[in-house]
Write a protein that holds these residues in place. Structure first.
Motif, short mmCIF file in Angstrom:
data_model
loop_
_atom_site.label_atom_id
_atom_site.label_comp_id
_atom_site.label_asym_id
_atom_site.label_seq_id
_atom_site.Cartn_x
_atom_site.Cartn_y
_atom_site.Cartn_z
N VAL A 9 0.85 -1.19 0.00
CA VAL A 9 0.00 0.00 0.00
C VAL A 9 0.88 1.24 0.00
O VAL A 9 1.88 1.29 0.70
N LYS A 10 0.51 2.22 -0.80
CA LYS A 10 1.26 3.47 -0.88
C LYS A 10 0.29 4.64 -0.91
O LYS A 10 -0.89 4.47 -1.23
N PRO A 11 0.77 5.85 -0.60
CA PRO A 11 -0.11 7.02 -0.65
C PRO A 11 -0.36 7.47 -2.08
O PRO A 11 0.46 7.21 -2.98
N SER A 12 -1.47 8.13 -2.30
CA SER A 12 -1.78 8.68 -3.62
C SER A 12 -2.56 9.97 -3.46
O SER A 12 -3.15 10.22 -2.40
N PHE A 13 -2.58 10.78 -4.49
CA PHE A 13 -3.35 12.03 -4.49
C PHE A 13 -3.09 12.83 -3.21
O PHE A 13 -4.01 13.16 -2.47
N ILE A 14 -1.82 13.11 -2.95
CA ILE A 14 -1.45 13.84 -1.74
C ILE A 14 -2.06 15.24 -1.73
O ILE A 14 -2.56 15.71 -0.71
N PHE A 15 -2.02 15.90 -2.88
CA PHE A 15 -2.58 17.24 -2.97
C PHE A 15 -4.00 17.21 -3.53
O PHE A 15 -4.35 16.31 -4.30
#
Length: 325
Positions: A211-217
């Motif tokens: 799992v990784k982060p996405s759409f931080i902004f």
């Protein structure tokens, strides 16, 4: 053109508030934010779960190596909480000494029983207001919806009995009856509600199988959700409303004020365009006001809210419609 406003009883020279983020975690950054024309800043949140997790790790490590019983961890508890909290209190004090714009403290809420101790010291440190970033994930299969929603009111009740500085709630749109929930929260005695908070968005890396982060902004298209609910709730609540998520330029600010917002919060666009971009936003708001003959924000605030719009039903429609000539 006068772009000053009030929010939670605080006087703001601009409706633009820099939301809680890494840009508001140091006095030097706050000075640049004020110089660029922001009306206020929300300090980077202190996360209650971060403190709790660290405390649990210490208990685990020390108990395994020393055999201490739980009663002997009281001192460690005070020391750990003190270290995190004192650093935050120091930031508040230095910020108040370094800038003249309102400084709003922020606490990310997890457990209702922790709040009064945090809030009291934050108020004593000189914060102009306190924003509670509140969201309990509706994926707890052991609790009914009503139990989760009750937590919000328990926290607010405890806080308002403890501190006298203005309190705002930054909430999500994940409620089964959002309009009613916003109105009920506004009637508790709080000074403001922020629509809406932005969350960590998970993604899946199919190569690493993790799992990784996405759409931080956020993006300008994210404005739609808060804009709809700002327009619906304007003139139907007993506190100020501020908009957040998707406000990337002066047009976003203007739209939210037309919908009824007292102020707006910006973060993502400042990471992309840098802090001096705030000057452009303020100038563009003034230019738009001059073009349309508005001298103050109050001249057009709520002009296109559901309560004032010529076609209020447009805010209730969710399905796409196809028109035929």
């Amino acid at each position: 053109m006068d772009i000053s406003t009030t929010y939670m009883g605080l006087a703001l020279e601009s409706p633009v508030i820099v939301g809680s983020c890494g840009l508001t975690d140091a006095v030097e950054k706050l000075k640049r934010i004020e110089d660029a024309g922001a009306g206020a800043a929300v300090l980077k949140s202190i996360f209650e779960e971060e403190i709790a997790y660290e405390y649990n790790d210490i208990i685990k490590d020390v108990s395994l190596t020393t055999g201490y019983n739980l009663e002997q961890f009281d001192y460690l508890d005070v020391q750990l909480r003190g270290k995190k909290l004192f650093a935050y209190l120091d930031l508040i004090k230095k910020a108040k000494a370094g800038v003249s714009m309102p400084v709003i403290a922020s606490v990310n809420c997890v457990y209702s029983h922790e709040w009064s101790s945090f809030a009291t010291q934050i108020a004593e440190a000189g914060a102009d207001a306190l924003e509670l970033n509140m969201f309990f994930v509706p994926a707890d299969f052991e609790r009914e919806r009503s139990e989760l929603e009750t937590l919000y009111f328990q926290i607010v009740e405890k806080l308002l009995k403890t501190i006298t500085i203005p309190v705002s709630l930054k909430i999500s749109h994940y409620f089964s009856n959002l309009g009613q929930m916003i109105r009920r929260l506004s009637e508790t005695g709080i000074s403001g509600i922020v629509l809406f908070n932005r969350f960590f968005s998970p993604d899946i890396d199919t190569d690493r199988l993790e799992v990784k982060p996405s759409f931080i902004f956020s993006s300008p298209s994210d404005l739609a959700i808060s804009l709809r609910w700002m327009a619906i709730m304007s003139q139907r609540v007993n506190c100020d409303l501020a908009a957040s998520t998707g406000v990337h330029d002066a047009q976003g600010v203007i739209k939210q004020i037309l919908a009824g917002a007292q102020a707006v919060q910006m973060v993502s666009t400042l990471y992309k365009n840098k802090i001096p971009y705030l000057k452009t936003v303020d100038r563009d708001i003034q230019n738009w006001m001059e073009t349309h003959g508005f001298k103050t924000l109050g001249d057009f605030r709520g002009k296109l809210s559901q309560a004032e719009a010529d076609n209020p039903a447009v805010y209730d429609r969710l399905q796409f419609m196809k028109y035929y000539a």
